[in-house]
Design an enzyme around this catalytic site. Structure first.
Site, PDB file in Angstrom:
ATOM      1  N   SER A   1       0.827  -1.263   0.118  1.00 19.06           N
ATOM      2  CA  SER A   1       0.058   0.021   0.138  1.00 19.06           C
ATOM      3  C   SER A   1       0.776   1.370  -0.009  1.00 19.06           C
ATOM      4  CB  SER A   1      -0.887  -0.018   1.265  1.00 19.06           C
ATOM      5  OG  SER A   1       0.008   0.415   2.336  1.00 19.06           O
ATOM      6  N   LYS A   2       0.130   2.335   0.043  1.00 18.27           N
ATOM      7  CA  LYS A   2       1.168   3.602  -0.258  1.00 18.27           C
ATOM      8  C   LYS A   2       1.775   3.950   0.903  1.00 18.27           C
ATOM      9  CE  LYS A   2      -0.063   6.108  -3.709  1.00 18.27           C
ATOM     10  NZ  LYS A   2       1.300   6.828  -4.471  1.00 18.27           N
TER      11      LYS A   2
END
Ligand code: GLU
Length: 511
Positions: free
Chosen positions: A275-276
């Site tokens: 994820s980010k």
């Protein structure tokens, strides 16, 4: 038999001439609701390579049925991203050639017919429960620490009553269409994970068609995969829980389910789903930073698959030749950003100088250092500029800041603190620089970098001084940097006039 295939809608769709007669048909079905995620890129690569290596067909079907979240830009980004990766797709509606993908939203009619057929066959039922009632049921289950699930309140309604309520009073009571999950268990052989078993007690009577008449993912995906004769479904592990629902639906439709293979999750360095949080997840971010395409493809191939456990660097053809879904690992694939950068640098080092020049030119233009016309007009010079950095950069985006000094005014080169400090260590710097300039403007100059470099060294040796005494002030005056490419190369790139002007400015600025 639990099946309604006889009433299934028209299965015809346009085959692009490139399609083969092979029965092997794979697809990706991305939702165009945001940026192009690396997970989608990997799924696409694995499906595509599986088809290409076996004479099969690779289909792109855009799952745009979520009208509120789907955007045309996102769909466009998917096309561009796939093309950038070198992935082509075979079929699509016959409206302009090979590159128009299927769009799910254009296929709704067939889905609705199928839903009706399942309802008629008693394999699905209308559920009139209000959202408020469903919330109450869920809350009560949660309180009792039970897995929330539909309590089958409407399952026993007779068809007559169901029809009556659906038709009343004018437009009828709103309802959803639920799939009737039979008792038992679904067991299937996943091509990656081996035998997978789901007890039907764990599966809700899931919603096929929402209150607003729109079909849900699990329903539409099967409907489309049936219509398109998809033989193998390879997708991310997050979809594993959907697979038993889908297999049950295939059976209800009287269709043979495809083979499934669920690709391991891509994990961040924190071992949680990528994820980010731990890095960029969108293909566009890597393209923008200047990761070479071959490195991106190579890196994605390694997310859950290995060539031989030793060879990390290989090209797309090699991948197609050797890829098999059964060799994909079950364990999550940890995304190693350092390895990715290394692969990028390695790819750059293996490029030809003209190719590398073409690849970095857009970055130089974007930074405003040169125009496209400048690059074309000074091609030879530009290639020299590029060649000197080939060993030193890992990404195309690393290039502009490293060559920025060559585009500054001779009297205003930005001096890095360290470069200036190094230069100021040498007390005789002004005299030495002046001497060197006089030599360079006369007998010292050579257009040959080897000869110039050798002559510069001889110049220092003849004076009986150590190299840094000339080279540190000279480097600072020419580029303002503490390190970097070969100094003779810097002198040549600047030419005698500009090099001389910088040396003279340096004498003053370093006084
Ligand atoms: N739209 C789904 C996704 O992007 C497709 C999943 C599938 O391949 O069935 O995750």
């Amino acid at each position: 038999m639990r099946g309604v295939s006889s009433s299934a809608p028209d299965r015809s769709f346009t085959l692009h001439p490139r399609s083969t007669v092979s029965d092997l048909r794979v697809r990706i079905a991305p939702s165009p609701t945001g940026t192009v995620h690396l997970g989608l890129c990997r799924t696409a690569l694995f499906n595509w390579a599986y088809a290409r290596g076996r004479g099969g067909t690779f289909v792109l079907r855009v799952e745009d049925t979520d009208r509120t979240r789907s955007t045309a830009e996102s769909e466009q980004a998917i096309h561009e991203g796939l093309r950038w990766l070198g992935i082509d797709w075979d079929e699509g509606p016959d409206v302009g050639g090979p590159h128009v993908p299927y769009r799910q939203s254009e296929r709704i009619e067939g889905h609705v017919q199928r839903a009706q057929a399942l309802l008629d066959a008693g394999l699905a039922y209308r559920c009139f429960c209000t959202p408020e009632r469903l919330t109450q049921v869920r809350e009560a289950q949660e309180k009792r620490k039970e897995t929330p699930r539909y309590d089958r309140h409407c399952e026993g309604l007779s068809r007559e009553e169901s029809d009556r309520r659906a038709a009343l009073p004018v437009a009828g009571e709103p309802f959803v269409l639920r799939f009737r999950v039979p008792e038992g268990a679904t067991v299937f052989e996943d091509m990656v994970r081996g035998e997978v078993r789901f007890d039907h007690a764990e599966i809700d009577d899931w919603i096929m068609v929402r209150r607003d008449g729109t079909p849900t993912y699990n329903f539409v995906v099967v409907s489309d995969d049936v219509d398109m004769g998809i033989s193998h479904v390879f997708r991310g592990e997050e979809h594993l829980v959907n697979t038993p629902k889908q297999i049950l639906l295939y059976e209800a439709l009287g269709e043979t389910p495809p083979r499934f293979g669920h690709l391991p999750l891509m994990l961040g360095t924190d071992r949680k789903k990528l994820s980010k949080r731990t890095g960029d997840t969108a293909l566009g971010d890597y393209v923008a930073k200047g990761y070479p395409r071959d490195a991106v493809v190579n890196f994605l191939c390694l997310q859950g698959w290995a060539l031989d456990g030793e060879t990390d660097v290989f090209d797309l053809d090699t991948f197609v030749k050797h890829f098999d879904i059964v060799d994909v690992q079950k364990a999550g694939a940890v995304f190693d950003p350092e390895k990715f950068r290394w692969l990028a640098g390695d790819t750059i080092r293996r490029m030809s100088v003209p190719d590398l020049a073409d690849a970095v030119a857009p970055f130089v233009i974007d930074e405003g250092l040169m125009t496209a016309d400048d690059v074309a007009a000074r091609r030879e010079w530009f290639e020299r500029l590029v060649a000197g950095e080939q060993e030193r950069i890992e990404l195309f985006g690393d290039f502009p800041p490293r060559v920025r000094p060559f585009f500054e005014a001779d009297d205003a080169v930005t001096y890095e603190e360290k470069a200036e400090k190094n230069a100021r260590k040498h007390e005789d710097r002004a005299a030495i620089l002046a001497d060197f300039d006089a030599w360079l403007q006369g007998p010292g100059w050579s257009d040959d970098v080897e000869a110039l470099g050798a002559a510069m060294k001889d110049w220092v040796k003849e004076r009986g001084i150590k190299f840094p005494i000339l080279f540190q002030p000279l480097r600072c005056a020419l580029t303002g940097m503490a390190g970097g490419r070969d100094l003779a190369d810097c002198v040549l790139l600047l030419g005698p006039e500009s090099a001389g002007a910088r040396i003279r400015a340096g004498i003053e600025r370093l006084a």
